[in-house]
Scaffold this motif. Structure first.
Motif, PDB file in Angstrom:
ATOM      1  N   VAL A   1      15.814  12.868 -34.568  1.00  8.72           N
ATOM      2  CA  VAL A   1      16.900  13.294 -33.687  1.00  8.72           C
ATOM      3  C   VAL A   1      16.479  14.506 -32.856  1.00  8.72           C
ATOM      4  O   VAL A   1      16.775  14.586 -31.659  1.00  8.72           O
ATOM      5  N   ASP A   2      15.756  15.437 -33.460  1.00 10.47           N
ATOM      6  CA  ASP A   2      15.308  16.634 -32.747  1.00 10.47           C
ATOM      7  C   ASP A   2      14.297  16.332 -31.642  1.00 10.47           C
ATOM      8  O   ASP A   2      14.107  17.149 -30.743  1.00 10.47           O
ATOM      9  N   GLN A   3      13.655  15.177 -31.688  1.00  6.39           N
ATOM     10  CA  GLN A   3      12.713  14.792 -30.637  1.00  6.39           C
ATOM     11  C   GLN A   3      13.427  14.295 -29.378  1.00  6.39           C
ATOM     12  O   GLN A   3      12.820  14.217 -28.317  1.00  6.39           O
ATOM     13  N   LEU A   4      14.692  13.971 -29.482  1.00  4.75           N
ATOM     14  CA  LEU A   4      15.448  13.404 -28.366  1.00  4.75           C
ATOM     15  C   LEU A   4      16.185  14.519 -27.620  1.00  4.75           C
ATOM     16  O   LEU A   4      17.042  15.194 -28.186  1.00  4.75           O
ATOM     17  N   VAL A   5      15.842  14.697 -26.355  1.00  5.84           N
ATOM     18  CA  VAL A   5      16.373  15.805 -25.564  1.00  5.84           C
ATOM     19  C   VAL A   5      17.904  15.800 -25.541  1.00  5.84           C
ATOM     20  O   VAL A   5      18.539  16.841 -25.719  1.00  5.84           O
TER      21      VAL A   5
ATOM     22  N   GLY B   1       3.026   6.881 -30.279  1.00  4.04           N
ATOM     23  CA  GLY B   1       1.982   7.828 -29.908  1.00  4.04           C
ATOM     24  C   GLY B   1       1.708   8.818 -31.025  1.00  4.04           C
ATOM     25  O   GLY B   1       2.599   9.147 -31.818  1.00  4.04           O
ATOM     26  N   GLU B   2       0.479   9.286 -31.081  1.00  6.77           N
ATOM     27  CA  GLU B   2       0.078  10.203 -32.155  1.00  6.77           C
ATOM     28  C   GLU B   2       0.895  11.500 -32.181  1.00  6.77           C
ATOM     29  O   GLU B   2       1.321  11.926 -33.247  1.00  6.77           O
ATOM     30  N   PRO B   3       1.169  12.133 -31.027  1.00  7.37           N
ATOM     31  CA  PRO B   3       1.982  13.362 -31.079  1.00  7.37           C
ATOM     32  C   PRO B   3       3.397  13.101 -31.625  1.00  7.37           C
ATOM     33  O   PRO B   3       3.916  13.904 -32.399  1.00  7.37           O
TER      34      PRO B   3
ATOM     35  N   ARG C   1       4.269  10.602 -33.670  1.00  8.19           N
ATOM     36  CA  ARG C   1       4.121  10.294 -35.090  1.00  8.19           C
ATOM     37  C   ARG C   1       3.989  11.577 -35.896  1.00  8.19           C
ATOM     38  O   ARG C   1       4.647  11.754 -36.920  1.00  8.19           O
ATOM     39  N   ARG C   2       3.129  12.496 -35.437  1.00 10.46           N
ATOM     40  CA  ARG C   2       2.929  13.769 -36.143  1.00 10.46           C
ATOM     41  C   ARG C   2       4.233  14.567 -36.208  1.00 10.46           C
ATOM     42  O   ARG C   2       4.555  15.165 -37.223  1.00 10.46           O
ATOM     43  N   ALA C   3       4.978  14.570 -35.096  1.00 10.32           N
ATOM     44  CA  ALA C   3       6.250  15.312 -35.064  1.00 10.32           C
ATOM     45  C   ALA C   3       7.232  14.715 -36.083  1.00 10.32           C
ATOM     46  O   ALA C   3       7.898  15.455 -36.812  1.00 10.32           O
ATOM     47  N   LEU C   4       7.327  13.408 -36.146  1.00  6.00           N
ATOM     48  CA  LEU C   4       8.263  12.782 -37.077  1.00  6.00           C
ATOM     49  C   LEU C   4       7.833  12.972 -38.520  1.00  6.00           C
ATOM     50  O   LEU C   4       8.678  13.098 -39.411  1.00  6.00           O
ATOM     51  N   MET C   5       6.555  13.014 -38.761  1.00  4.22           N
ATOM     52  CA  MET C   5       6.046  13.191 -40.125  1.00  4.22           C
ATOM     53  C   MET C   5       6.018  14.655 -40.542  1.00  4.22           C
ATOM     54  O   MET C   5       5.718  14.965 -41.687  1.00  4.22           O
ATOM     55  N   GLY C   6       6.322  15.551 -39.602  1.00  2.00           N
ATOM     56  CA  GLY C   6       6.343  16.978 -39.930  1.00  2.00           C
ATOM     57  C   GLY C   6       4.961  17.572 -40.068  1.00  2.00           C
ATOM     58  O   GLY C   6       4.790  18.577 -40.747  1.00  2.00           O
ATOM     59  N   GLU C   7       3.998  16.970 -39.384  1.00  2.00           N
ATOM     60  CA  GLU C   7       2.609  17.448 -39.447  1.00  2.00           C
ATOM     61  C   GLU C   7       2.363  18.405 -38.303  1.00  2.00           C
ATOM     62  O   GLU C   7       2.938  18.291 -37.220  1.00  2.00           O
ATOM     63  N   GLU C   8       1.500  19.343 -38.515  1.00  2.00           N
ATOM     64  CA  GLU C   8       1.120  20.292 -37.474  1.00  2.00           C
ATOM     65  C   GLU C   8       0.341  19.569 -36.382  1.00  2.00           C
ATOM     66  O   GLU C   8      -0.382  18.626 -36.621  1.00  2.00           O
ATOM     67  N   SER C   9       0.499  20.050 -35.150  1.00  2.00           N
ATOM     68  CA  SER C   9      -0.205  19.440 -34.010  1.00  2.00           C
ATOM     69  C   SER C   9      -1.672  19.756 -34.016  1.00  2.00           C
ATOM     70  O   SER C   9      -2.126  20.757 -34.397  1.00  2.00           O
TER      71      SER C   9
END
Length: 165
Positions: free
Chosen positions: A18-22, A153-155, A157-165
């Motif tokens: 949800v936080d990824q959606l503007v 996309g990898e960025p 996926r990382r954001a949803l998984m809570g991984e650092e960029s």
């Protein structure tokens, strides 16, 4: 990437999605809970969202956005729980039936469940309410396209998984 849901709460995944959606950030939508079957999201009352100034009632399009977001988030959680993967799932169809206006100065809650996953489509139902889910503002049914995990996309996926960029 396989992740054990026991160590990866779906509420965290839903919140990051949800936080990824503007539009969700602008509406200040907040995920209260999520499971493999459902999502509950809060839409705080905000005077900027009023559709009818003389009544203070939130615009119906905002309620539609809440229900679409809750439904899509339920799909993401259901797919992740079942397949241990992330998929993009754009809305194919969303039918919303409004039953009454939301009361001013109160949060609105969107409860959605993904009740069927086919190989290409996910099916949802949702309710928007304030005080009780048994007294809905609106309800919706939706279908969402399932797109291959390879298309995430990898960025993202990382954001949803809570991984650092």
């Amino acid at each position: 990437m396989k992740t054990n849901p026991e160590f990866f709460p779906l509420t965290d995944l839903a919140s990051r999605f949800v936080d990824q959606l503007v539009q969700c950030r602008r509406l200040k939508l907040g995920v209260l809970e999520a499971s493999e079957h459902h999502v509950l999201i809060e839409l705080p009352y905000n005077k900027a969202l009023i559709g009818y100034p003389e009544t203070g009632v939130i615009h119906g399009g905002v309620i539609t956005t809440l229900m679409d977001t809750a439904s899509g988030t339920a799909v993401v959680c259901s797919i992740f729980d079942k397949y241990k993967s992330l998929e993009l799932s754009p809305t194919l169809d969303l039918r919303v039936d409004y039953m009454k206006p939301a009361e001013p100065n109160k949060s609105v809650y969107g409860f959605a469940e993904c009740y069927k996953l086919s190989s290409s489509v996910a099916f949802t139902r949702a309710i928007a309410y304030q005080d009780s889910i048994d007294d809905p503002i609106a309800h919706a049914v939706g279908s969402f396209m399932r797109i291959s995990p390879d298309m995430v996309g990898e960025p993202f996926r990382r954001a949803l998984m809570g991984e650092e960029s």
